[in-house]
Design a protein around this motif. Structure first.
Motif, PDB file in Angstrom:
ATOM      1  N   GLU A 136       3.915  -1.999   9.197  1.00 45.67           N
ATOM      2  CA  GLU A 136       2.770  -2.839   8.835  1.00 45.67           C
ATOM      3  C   GLU A 136       2.219  -2.508   7.457  1.00 45.67           C
ATOM      4  N   HIS A 137       2.705  -1.442   6.842  1.00 45.60           N
ATOM      5  CA  HIS A 137       2.304  -1.079   5.485  1.00 45.60           C
ATOM      6  C   HIS A 137       3.318  -1.551   4.446  1.00 45.60           C
ATOM      7  N   ALA A 138       4.170  -2.478   4.820  1.00 45.81           N
ATOM      8  CA  ALA A 138       5.199  -2.981   3.907  1.00 45.81           C
ATOM      9  C   ALA A 138       5.174  -4.510   3.862  1.00 45.81           C
ATOM     10  N   ILE A 139       5.352  -5.038   2.658  1.00 48.17           N
ATOM     11  CA  ILE A 139       5.482  -6.481   2.446  1.00 48.17           C
ATOM     12  C   ILE A 139       6.813  -6.740   1.746  1.00 48.17           C
ATOM     13  N   LEU A 140       7.614  -7.622   2.302  1.00 44.41           N
ATOM     14  CA  LEU A 140       8.822  -8.117   1.645  1.00 44.41           C
ATOM     15  C   LEU A 140       8.461  -9.430   0.963  1.00 44.41           C
ATOM     16  N   VAL A 141       8.646  -9.469  -0.352  1.00 43.71           N
ATOM     17  CA  VAL A 141       8.266 -10.649  -1.127  1.00 43.71           C
ATOM     18  C   VAL A 141       9.518 -11.455  -1.476  1.00 43.71           C
ATOM     19  N   ASP A 142       9.530 -12.691  -1.081  1.00 43.11           N
ATOM     20  CA  ASP A 142      10.589 -13.692  -1.244  1.00 43.11           C
ATOM     21  C   ASP A 142      11.672 -13.490  -0.194  1.00 43.11           C
ATOM     22  N   GLY A 143      12.581 -12.561  -0.346  1.00 46.18           N
ATOM     23  CA  GLY A 143      13.569 -12.284   0.688  1.00 46.18           C
ATOM     24  C   GLY A 143      14.208 -13.544   1.255  1.00 46.18           C
ATOM     25  N   ARG A 144      14.784 -14.377   0.373  1.00 47.20           N
ATOM     26  CA  ARG A 144      15.274 -15.693   0.801  1.00 47.20           C
ATOM     27  C   ARG A 144      16.733 -15.678   1.249  1.00 47.20           C
ATOM     28  N   GLY A 168      -0.861 -12.839   0.055  1.00 44.84           N
ATOM     29  CA  GLY A 168      -1.825 -12.462   1.069  1.00 44.84           C
ATOM     30  C   GLY A 168      -2.479 -11.133   0.718  1.00 44.84           C
ATOM     31  N   ASP A 169      -3.097 -10.509   1.712  1.00 44.43           N
ATOM     32  CA  ASP A 169      -3.742  -9.221   1.477  1.00 44.43           C
ATOM     33  C   ASP A 169      -2.692  -8.134   1.310  1.00 44.43           C
ATOM     34  N   LEU A 170      -2.870  -7.315   0.290  1.00 42.43           N
ATOM     35  CA  LEU A 170      -1.965  -6.196   0.081  1.00 42.43           C
ATOM     36  C   LEU A 170      -2.287  -5.077   1.061  1.00 42.43           C
ATOM     37  N   PRO A 171      -1.286  -4.237   1.400  1.00 40.75           N
ATOM     38  CA  PRO A 171      -1.580  -3.088   2.245  1.00 40.75           C
ATOM     39  C   PRO A 171      -2.602  -2.174   1.583  1.00 40.75           C
ATOM     40  N   GLU A 172      -3.287  -1.397   2.392  1.00 44.64           N
ATOM     41  CA  GLU A 172      -4.304  -0.491   1.871  1.00 44.64           C
ATOM     42  C   GLU A 172      -3.668   0.715   1.168  1.00 44.64           C
ATOM     43  N   GLY A 173      -4.482   1.352   0.336  1.00 48.71           N
ATOM     44  CA  GLY A 173      -4.082   2.618  -0.275  1.00 48.71           C
ATOM     45  C   GLY A 173      -3.200   2.454  -1.495  1.00 48.71           C
TER      46      GLY A 173
END
Length: 244
Positions: A136-144, A168-173
């Motif tokens: 939940e502290h990771a965002i994959l951007v695009d990944g198409r 969206g909202d970025l992970p904290e820290g």
């Protein structure tokens, strides 16, 4: 500090065409054994030490350019050695959430995001002291460009999957910001090794990266130069890298 790690996985590429002038080039004497994970662990331990030292003595991001995404394991381990607990924002046309069990090609460079979040600890993480990043502290951007096992994994994983223009909202820290340059549409970036059509423009990616940097929370910026050398991609990426 700006670092160049001139490798693709465990292959030394001393002529790697990178869009930065490094303060330091990181190399290591890799063991002469037929185990790429053990060889990469030696290299990434060296990366972790340099990144940790840079973070301890500076208040600006460490920038690390290499020839693949797997170097991120050493960068994140370095942030952790420096006392940080980073989250991940991962720009990539590919999911990088394959495993040895699911990968049809066996390409080791298709696994690092999955490894950062806990897969295959004996391969690298246990050797360099890398702690798991909660999904939940990771965002994959695009990944198409996802293989079926990756798409299936991401359907149930807690890794968020977002478009470039709506993070969206970025992970904290503190953040580890990762950019595999093939997230950019190949029409804007020549010579990519694994081009994925239908991606965002280079200006769109640059704007998103700069927006994240402007939060002041980026502790390290990893750049995967996944292109053929001297095809013009490095020159096109240099303004973005210079802005970090």
């Amino acid at each position: 500090m700006r670092f160049l790690v001139p490798y693709h996985l465990d292959e030394h590429r001393p002529e790697l065409d990178a869009p930065l002038t490094p303060d330091e080039v990181i190399t290591a004497e890799l063991p002469d054994i037929d185990d790429p994970w053990a060889r990469m662990a030696v290299l990434y331990d060296a990366v972790a030490e340099r990144v940790a030292a840079s973070i301890r003595r500076a208040d600006h991001p460490a920038v690390v350019a290499s020839g693949d995404c797997t170097t991120s394991l050493g960068v994140v381990a370095g942030l952790q050695r420096a006392g940080l607990d980073p989250s991940i924002v991962w720009f990539d046309a590919h999911g990088d959430v394959q495993t040895l069990e699911t990968s049809a090609s066996g390409y080791l460079g298709g696994m690092p995001l999955r490894m950062l979040t806990g897969y295959g600890r004996p391969l690298i993480a246990d050797r360099i002291g890398l702690r798991d990043i909660p999904e939940e502290h990771a965002i994959l951007v695009d990944g198409r460009d996802l293989d079926p096992p990756e798409a299936e994994f991401l359907r149930t994983a807690r890794i968020r999957h977002r478009p470039v223009d709506d993070l969206g909202d970025l992970p904290e820290g503190p953040l580890y910001l990762h950019l595999d340059c093939d997230v950019v549409d190949p029409g804007d970036l020549p010579g990519l090794l694994f081009p994925a059509p239908g991606g965002p423009s280079l200006p769109s990616v640059s704007a998103a990266i700069r927006g994240i940097v402007d939060t002041g929370r980026v502790a390290a910026f990893g750049l995967a130069c996944t292109w053929r050398d001297h095809q013009g991609a490095a020159d096109r990426m240099r303004p973005l890298v210079d802005s970090v």
